[in-house]
Design a protein around this motif. Structure first.
Motif, PDB file in Angstrom:
ATOM      1  N   GLY A  21     -20.411  12.288  -8.725  1.00 43.70           N
ATOM      2  CA  GLY A  21     -22.146  11.260  -8.783  1.00 43.70           C
ATOM      3  C   GLY A  21     -22.488  11.696  -7.324  1.00 43.70           C
ATOM      4  N   THR A  22     -23.126  10.569  -7.171  1.00 39.73           N
ATOM      5  CA  THR A  22     -23.925  10.126  -5.433  1.00 39.73           C
ATOM      6  C   THR A  22     -22.607   9.536  -4.292  1.00 39.73           C
ATOM      7  OG1 THR A  22     -24.933   7.422  -6.106  1.00 39.73           O
ATOM      8  CG2 THR A  22     -25.978  10.329  -6.893  1.00 39.73           C
ATOM      9  N   VAL A  23     -21.948   8.772  -5.244  1.00 37.88           N
ATOM     10  CA  VAL A  23     -20.979   8.601  -4.230  1.00 37.88           C
ATOM     11  C   VAL A  23     -19.694   9.173  -3.769  1.00 37.88           C
ATOM     12  CG1 VAL A  23     -18.910   5.919  -4.569  1.00 37.88           C
ATOM     13  CG2 VAL A  23     -21.508   6.156  -5.045  1.00 37.88           C
ATOM     14  N   THR A  24     -19.238   8.855  -2.668  1.00 40.06           N
ATOM     15  CA  THR A  24     -17.818   9.532  -2.165  1.00 40.06           C
ATOM     16  C   THR A  24     -16.978   8.624  -1.676  1.00 40.06           C
ATOM     17  OG1 THR A  24     -19.257  11.670  -1.569  1.00 40.06           O
ATOM     18  CG2 THR A  24     -17.244  10.860   0.136  1.00 40.06           C
ATOM     19  N   ILE A  25     -15.737   8.597  -1.740  1.00 44.72           N
ATOM     20  CA  ILE A  25     -14.759   7.436  -1.531  1.00 44.72           C
ATOM     21  C   ILE A  25     -14.008   8.283  -1.437  1.00 44.72           C
ATOM     22  CG2 ILE A  25     -12.824   6.097  -2.210  1.00 44.72           C
ATOM     23  CD1 ILE A  25     -14.186   6.258  -5.597  1.00 44.72           C
ATOM     24  N   GLY A  26     -13.650   8.015   0.431  1.00 43.35           N
ATOM     25  CA  GLY A  26     -12.915   8.461   1.310  1.00 43.35           C
ATOM     26  C   GLY A  26     -11.742   7.364   2.395  1.00 43.35           C
ATOM     27  N   GLU A  27     -10.130   8.287   2.087  1.00 43.11           N
ATOM     28  CA  GLU A  27      -9.637   7.558   3.139  1.00 43.11           C
ATOM     29  C   GLU A  27      -9.594   7.707   4.932  1.00 43.11           C
ATOM     30  OE1 GLU A  27      -4.163   7.984   1.801  1.00 43.11           O
ATOM     31  OE2 GLU A  27      -5.545   9.173   1.208  1.00 43.11           O
ATOM     32  N   GLU A 108       0.837  -6.268  14.876  1.00 48.83           N
ATOM     33  CA  GLU A 108       0.450  -5.207  14.743  1.00 48.83           C
ATOM     34  C   GLU A 108       0.013  -5.024  12.905  1.00 48.83           C
ATOM     35  OE1 GLU A 108      -0.836  -0.808  13.935  1.00 48.83           O
ATOM     36  OE2 GLU A 108      -0.073  -1.774  16.363  1.00 48.83           O
ATOM     37  N   GLN A 109      -0.823  -4.596  12.846  1.00 46.24           N
ATOM     38  CA  GLN A 109      -1.467  -4.443  11.498  1.00 46.24           C
ATOM     39  C   GLN A 109      -1.439  -2.706  10.587  1.00 46.24           C
ATOM     40  OE1 GLN A 109      -1.355  -6.826   9.090  1.00 46.24           O
ATOM     41  NE2 GLN A 109      -0.421  -7.795  10.579  1.00 46.24           N
ATOM     42  N   THR A 110      -1.717  -2.032  11.980  1.00 43.04           N
ATOM     43  CA  THR A 110      -2.043  -0.299  11.099  1.00 43.04           C
ATOM     44  C   THR A 110      -1.463   0.368  10.168  1.00 43.04           C
ATOM     45  OG1 THR A 110      -2.262  -0.043  13.837  1.00 43.04           O
ATOM     46  CG2 THR A 110      -2.086   1.671  12.333  1.00 43.04           C
ATOM     47  N   ASP A 111      -0.001   0.651   9.774  1.00 41.46           N
ATOM     48  CA  ASP A 111       0.975   0.716   8.931  1.00 41.46           C
ATOM     49  C   ASP A 111       0.454  -0.223   7.414  1.00 41.46           C
ATOM     50  OD1 ASP A 111       0.618   3.198   9.996  1.00 41.46           O
ATOM     51  OD2 ASP A 111       2.629   2.773  11.206  1.00 41.46           O
ATOM     52  N   GLY A 112       0.001  -1.589   7.984  1.00 36.76           N
ATOM     53  CA  GLY A 112       0.292  -2.890   6.499  1.00 36.76           C
ATOM     54  C   GLY A 112      -1.142  -2.548   6.071  1.00 36.76           C
ATOM     55  N   TRP A 113      -2.294  -2.225   6.337  1.00 39.96           N
ATOM     56  CA  TRP A 113      -2.923  -1.624   5.465  1.00 39.96           C
ATOM     57  C   TRP A 113      -3.691  -0.544   5.356  1.00 39.96           C
ATOM     58  CZ3 TRP A 113      -5.715  -6.208   3.981  1.00 39.96           C
ATOM     59  CH2 TRP A 113      -5.898  -7.461   3.761  1.00 39.96           C
ATOM     60  N   CYS A 114      -4.470   0.148   4.048  1.00 38.78           N
ATOM     61  CA  CYS A 114      -5.393   0.822   4.001  1.00 38.78           C
ATOM     62  C   CYS A 114      -6.549   0.844   4.512  1.00 38.78           C
ATOM     63  CB  CYS A 114      -4.939   1.864   2.503  1.00 38.78           C
ATOM     64  SG  CYS A 114      -5.583   0.426   1.224  1.00 38.78           S
ATOM     65  N   CYS A 115      -7.418   2.324   5.215  1.00 39.45           N
ATOM     66  CA  CYS A 115      -8.771   1.442   4.826  1.00 39.45           C
ATOM     67  C   CYS A 115      -9.666   3.206   3.732  1.00 39.45           C
ATOM     68  CB  CYS A 115      -9.177   1.461   6.377  1.00 39.45           C
ATOM     69  SG  CYS A 115     -11.319   1.724   5.894  1.00 39.45           S
ATOM     70  N   PHE A 116     -10.005   3.163   2.724  1.00 39.99           N
ATOM     71  CA  PHE A 116     -11.549   3.841   2.633  1.00 39.99           C
ATOM     72  C   PHE A 116     -12.893   3.470   2.799  1.00 39.99           C
ATOM     73  CE2 PHE A 116      -7.040   3.607  -1.034  1.00 39.99           C
ATOM     74  CZ  PHE A 116      -7.845   4.498  -1.071  1.00 39.99           C
ATOM     75  N   ASP A 117     -13.269   4.412   3.097  1.00 40.09           N
ATOM     76  CA  ASP A 117     -14.896   4.342   3.471  1.00 40.09           C
ATOM     77  C   ASP A 117     -16.166   5.190   2.012  1.00 40.09           C
ATOM     78  OD1 ASP A 117     -14.614   3.374   5.972  1.00 40.09           O
ATOM     79  OD2 ASP A 117     -14.824   5.792   6.468  1.00 40.09           O
ATOM     80  N   VAL A 118     -16.660   4.347   1.713  1.00 38.82           N
ATOM     81  CA  VAL A 118     -16.704   3.456   0.378  1.00 38.82           C
ATOM     82  C   VAL A 118     -18.456   4.266   0.654  1.00 38.82           C
ATOM     83  CG1 VAL A 118     -17.668   3.709  -1.826  1.00 38.82           C
ATOM     84  CG2 VAL A 118     -15.125   2.515  -0.615  1.00 38.82           C
TER      85      VAL A 118
END
Length: 187
Positions: A21-27, A108-118
């Protein structure tokens, strides 16, 4: 010799992007992340060290800050998550430790977290199906720790039509599923 290559949190070579729809979910795998906490009795010393560092600013509770090089959001009393572009700050934790010295603990947290831009115009509709966070009352720059479905996450409002969702990397698949299912329900 090993032939290692980076993978996204969802296990692919390239970040996944879904438009429903109008929502984009990007890793978003391009973030360097490091947690910063003031050591006992060192909050003022840490604040002075950060103020003296160019391009770094720590936010007050419930908020985030952004400079040209770094962004940060409040995680808890005297605790912050600091982010930067991974390609420029791969060693972000070491950079922060050099700034704060013994006044702060850096992890260090880089590889411990994921981020999704919505992104999209109906984000409040989407997130009210998933989380008790009051997204309709939140403004750009606000950040909060909350639950989303059964997952502990941070919601970070970056613009009126953009929210970054950070969760443990091991939860990436469940988080992605929850986000896409909610997007389908409002499409």
């Amino acid at each position: 010799m090993h032939k290692l290559k980076p993978m996204t949190a969802l296990g692919a070579d390239a970040p996944r992007v879904d438009t429903i729809g109008t929502v984009t979910i990007g890793e978003n795998p391009d973030l360097a992340l490091a947690s910063l906490a003031a050591r006992r009795g060192q909050a003022d010393t840490l604040a002075q060290a950060v103020q003296a560092a160019p391009g770094l600013d720590l936010p007050v509770p419930g908020k985030s800050t952004r400079t040209e090089e770094h962004a940060a959001f409040w995680m808890g009393p005297e605790q912050w998550m600091v982010t930067a572009a991974h390609d420029k700050h791969e060693l972000l934790a070491a950079e922060l430790k050099a700034i704060v010295g013994d006044a702060g603990s850096v992890t260090e947290q880089t590889d411990g977290w994921c981020c999704f831009d919505v992104t999209g115009p109906a984000l409040a509709d989407l997130f009210e199906r998933l989380s008790p966070a009051p997204l309709r009352q939140m403004a750009p720059g606000d950040a909060t720790r909350t639950t989303l479905e059964h997952l502990g996450v941070f919601l970070w409002v970056q613009a009126e039509d953009k929210v970054a969702v950070l969760a443990p990397r091991s939860s990436a698949g469940s988080l992605h599923h929850a986000l896409t299912a909610a997007a389908r329900s409002i499409a």
